[in-house]
Design a protein around this motif. Structure first.
Motif, mmCIF file in Angstrom:
data_model
loop_
_atom_site.group_PDB
_atom_site.id
_atom_site.type_symbol
_atom_site.label_atom_id
_atom_site.label_comp_id
_atom_site.label_asym_id
_atom_site.label_seq_id
_atom_site.Cartn_x
_atom_site.Cartn_y
_atom_site.Cartn_z
ATOM 1 N N ASN A 191 0.840 -1.194 0.000
ATOM 2 C CA ASN A 191 0.000 0.000 0.000
ATOM 3 C C ASN A 191 0.877 1.247 0.000
ATOM 4 O O ASN A 191 0.969 1.963 1.003
ATOM 5 N N PRO A 192 1.566 1.517 -1.111
ATOM 6 C CA PRO A 192 2.544 2.615 -1.137
ATOM 7 C C PRO A 192 1.898 3.988 -1.063
ATOM 8 O O PRO A 192 1.008 4.314 -1.841
ATOM 9 N N ASN A 193 2.378 4.779 -0.097
ATOM 10 C CA ASN A 193 1.944 6.177 0.026
ATOM 11 C C ASN A 193 0.424 6.330 0.037
ATOM 12 O O ASN A 193 -0.150 7.176 -0.644
ATOM 13 N N GLY A 194 -0.247 5.458 0.794
ATOM 14 C CA GLY A 194 -1.687 5.546 0.884
ATOM 15 C C GLY A 194 -2.404 5.108 -0.368
ATOM 16 O O GLY A 194 -3.453 5.633 -0.728
ATOM 17 N N TYR A 195 -1.827 4.129 -1.079
ATOM 18 C CA TYR A 195 -2.433 3.623 -2.309
ATOM 19 C C TYR A 195 -3.865 3.157 -2.049
ATOM 20 O O TYR A 195 -4.152 2.474 -1.070
ATOM 21 N N VAL A 196 -4.772 3.550 -2.917
ATOM 22 C CA VAL A 196 -6.171 3.163 -2.820
ATOM 23 C C VAL A 196 -6.488 2.216 -3.975
ATOM 24 O O VAL A 196 -6.318 2.569 -5.138
ATOM 25 N N SER A 197 -6.958 1.016 -3.639
ATOM 26 C CA SER A 197 -7.166 -0.004 -4.668
ATOM 27 C C SER A 197 -8.220 0.406 -5.690
ATOM 28 O O SER A 197 -8.220 -0.060 -6.819
ATOM 29 N N LYS A 198 -9.148 1.292 -5.323
ATOM 30 C CA LYS A 198 -10.195 1.702 -6.252
ATOM 31 C C LYS A 198 -9.700 2.702 -7.287
ATOM 32 O O LYS A 198 -10.392 2.979 -8.261
ATOM 33 N N ASP A 199 -8.523 3.266 -7.065
ATOM 34 C CA ASP A 199 -7.977 4.265 -7.994
ATOM 35 C C ASP A 199 -7.190 3.534 -9.080
ATOM 36 O O ASP A 199 -6.080 3.076 -8.853
ATOM 37 N N SER A 200 -7.786 3.407 -10.263
ATOM 38 C CA SER A 200 -7.149 2.643 -11.345
ATOM 39 C C SER A 200 -5.867 3.302 -11.829
ATOM 40 O O SER A 200 -4.956 2.620 -12.301
ATOM 41 N N HIS A 201 -5.765 4.636 -11.714
ATOM 42 C CA HIS A 201 -4.570 5.337 -12.177
ATOM 43 C C HIS A 201 -3.373 5.019 -11.267
ATOM 44 O O HIS A 201 -2.271 4.763 -11.741
ATOM 45 N N ASN A 202 -3.614 5.057 -9.962
ATOM 46 C CA ASN A 202 -2.562 4.689 -9.023
ATOM 47 C C ASN A 202 -2.149 3.229 -9.228
ATOM 48 O O ASN A 202 -0.970 2.891 -9.194
ATOM 49 N N LYS A 203 -3.132 2.368 -9.430
ATOM 50 C CA LYS A 203 -2.847 0.953 -9.621
ATOM 51 C C LYS A 203 -1.973 0.736 -10.842
ATOM 52 O O LYS A 203 -1.016 -0.030 -10.818
ATOM 53 N N ARG A 204 -2.308 1.418 -11.920
ATOM 54 C CA ARG A 204 -1.528 1.292 -13.151
ATOM 55 C C ARG A 204 -0.105 1.799 -12.949
ATOM 56 O O ARG A 204 0.854 1.200 -13.417
ATOM 57 N N TYR A 205 0.027 2.905 -12.224
ATOM 58 C CA TYR A 205 1.345 3.492 -11.978
ATOM 59 C C TYR A 205 2.238 2.531 -11.212
ATOM 60 O O TYR A 205 3.394 2.298 -11.583
ATOM 61 N N TYR A 206 1.715 1.945 -10.141
ATOM 62 C CA TYR A 206 2.542 1.067 -9.322
ATOM 63 C C TYR A 206 2.778 -0.289 -9.989
ATOM 64 O O TYR A 206 3.773 -0.957 -9.715
ATOM 65 N N LYS A 207 1.863 -0.717 -10.854
ATOM 66 C CA LYS A 207 2.135 -1.914 -11.650
ATOM 67 C C LYS A 207 3.313 -1.672 -12.591
ATOM 68 O O LYS A 207 4.161 -2.538 -12.794
ATOM 69 N N MET A 208 3.344 -0.468 -13.178
ATOM 70 C CA MET A 208 4.472 -0.101 -14.039
ATOM 71 C C MET A 208 5.763 -0.088 -13.238
ATOM 72 O O MET A 208 6.820 -0.536 -13.726
#
Length: 300
Positions: A166-183
């Motif tokens: 859960n990096p820096n308060g990552y929210v699983s519902k935020d697809s943009h954050n998810k895509r960024y951290y997958k990259m």
């Protein structure tokens, strides 16, 4: 962008003044320079990456190659395409690494081909190595590409859903954050995978000692484990668990895929090959165990 020392998010890495003068930004959390590698030469960065220095990995993954989540939000439909266009060099490196892996896998399977076992037609490698060169290359290409796709899919899945990254308060519902951290994880896998090319030296200077061979081949695996720990800040047991699960899934899926293609969907033949592969795997594990026991016996 983050501070490579403490992983805290920062607004900028440096401030640019007149005459191209650059002043590095200090991190508000740890008061250290947020990213010293902004001014470092690429050669030093490459060496520090091989030495698995955390700051070098964080600089490459988060500050040099990655897109920020806000950038992805601005154009969500073209963000993935834009990332590939922005990182052409990264994609070329990934393609080259896959091609090298195909060559290395093919070369070592031929080198380690056991002629005593060649009478067994129900082993995957025996069936592949009896075919013509073009067909062999296609099979090894399929294996290596499958391994690469599985790794870049399985590791992010387990990091998010099992380890609970859960990096820096990552929210699983935020697809943009998810895509960024997958990259970010894909870049981590790619960078750490550079050590997979080390065994190519063993084709030039061959070693007959199986222990040395196994040690050199394991360097890439240890590098991936440490890279995951550095980038995600997870525990060593968690990184090892994700690596082992990924290895197991690759082992099973790639062999099942090869068996299906080799047998052309023949269920009885596929079942026979799977049974022989399992028996051969158990036999190799027992042989490795005996070697380890003989090696450790003087120290016990």
């Amino acid at each position: 962008m983050i501070c490579v020392e403490c992983n805290a998010p920062v607004d900028s890495l440096y401030v640019k003044y007149a005459n191209d003068y650059i002043k590095l930004t200090d991190c508000p959390s740890c008061s250290k320079v947020a990213d010293k590698y902004v001014e470092f030469d690429n050669v030093i960065l490459f060496i520090d990456t091989l030495l698995l220095k955390p700051q070098a990995y964080r600089h490459l993954v988060y500050n040099l190659m990655g897109n920020a989540p806000d950038d992805l939000k601005q154009n969500s439909q073209k963000s993935l395409k834009g990332w590939f266009l922005k990182n052409k060099k990264v994609n070329r490196i990934r393609l080259l690494m896959i091609l090298f892996k195909i060559y290395l896998t093919w070369a070592y399977e031929e080198k380690n081909y056991n002629f005593e076992e060649s009478i067994n037609p129900f082993l995957i490698m025996n069936s592949i190595l009896k075919k013509n060169a073009v067909t062999q290359y296609l099979y090894f290409s399929l294996k290596c590409i499958s391994d690469d796709v599985i790794t870049h899919t399985v590791i992010p899945f387990f990091m998010f859903n099992v380890v609970g990254w859960n990096p820096n308060g990552y929210v699983s519902k935020d697809s943009h954050n998810k895509r960024y951290y997958k990259m970010a994880l894909s870049l981590t896998i790619l960078i750490s995978g550079a050590t997979n090319l080390f065994p190519i030296l063993m084709l030039i200077w061959p070693y007959n000692n199986i222990t040395i061979t196994n040690i050199i081949s394991s360097v890439a695996d240890l590098s991936l484990i440490e890279a995951l720990r550095i980038v995600t800040d997870c525990s060593i047991p968690s990184a090892i668990s994700v690596f082992l699960l990924n290895t197991l899934i690759k082992f099973i899926v790639t062999r099942m895929l090869l068996i299906v293609i080799l047998t052309k969907g023949n269920e009885s033949l596929a079942y026979s090959i799977a049974n022989h592969e399992y028996a051969n795997f158990v036999q190799r594990i027992m042989g490795l165990r005996q070697i380890l026991e003989r090696s450790l016996k003087p120290f016990i």
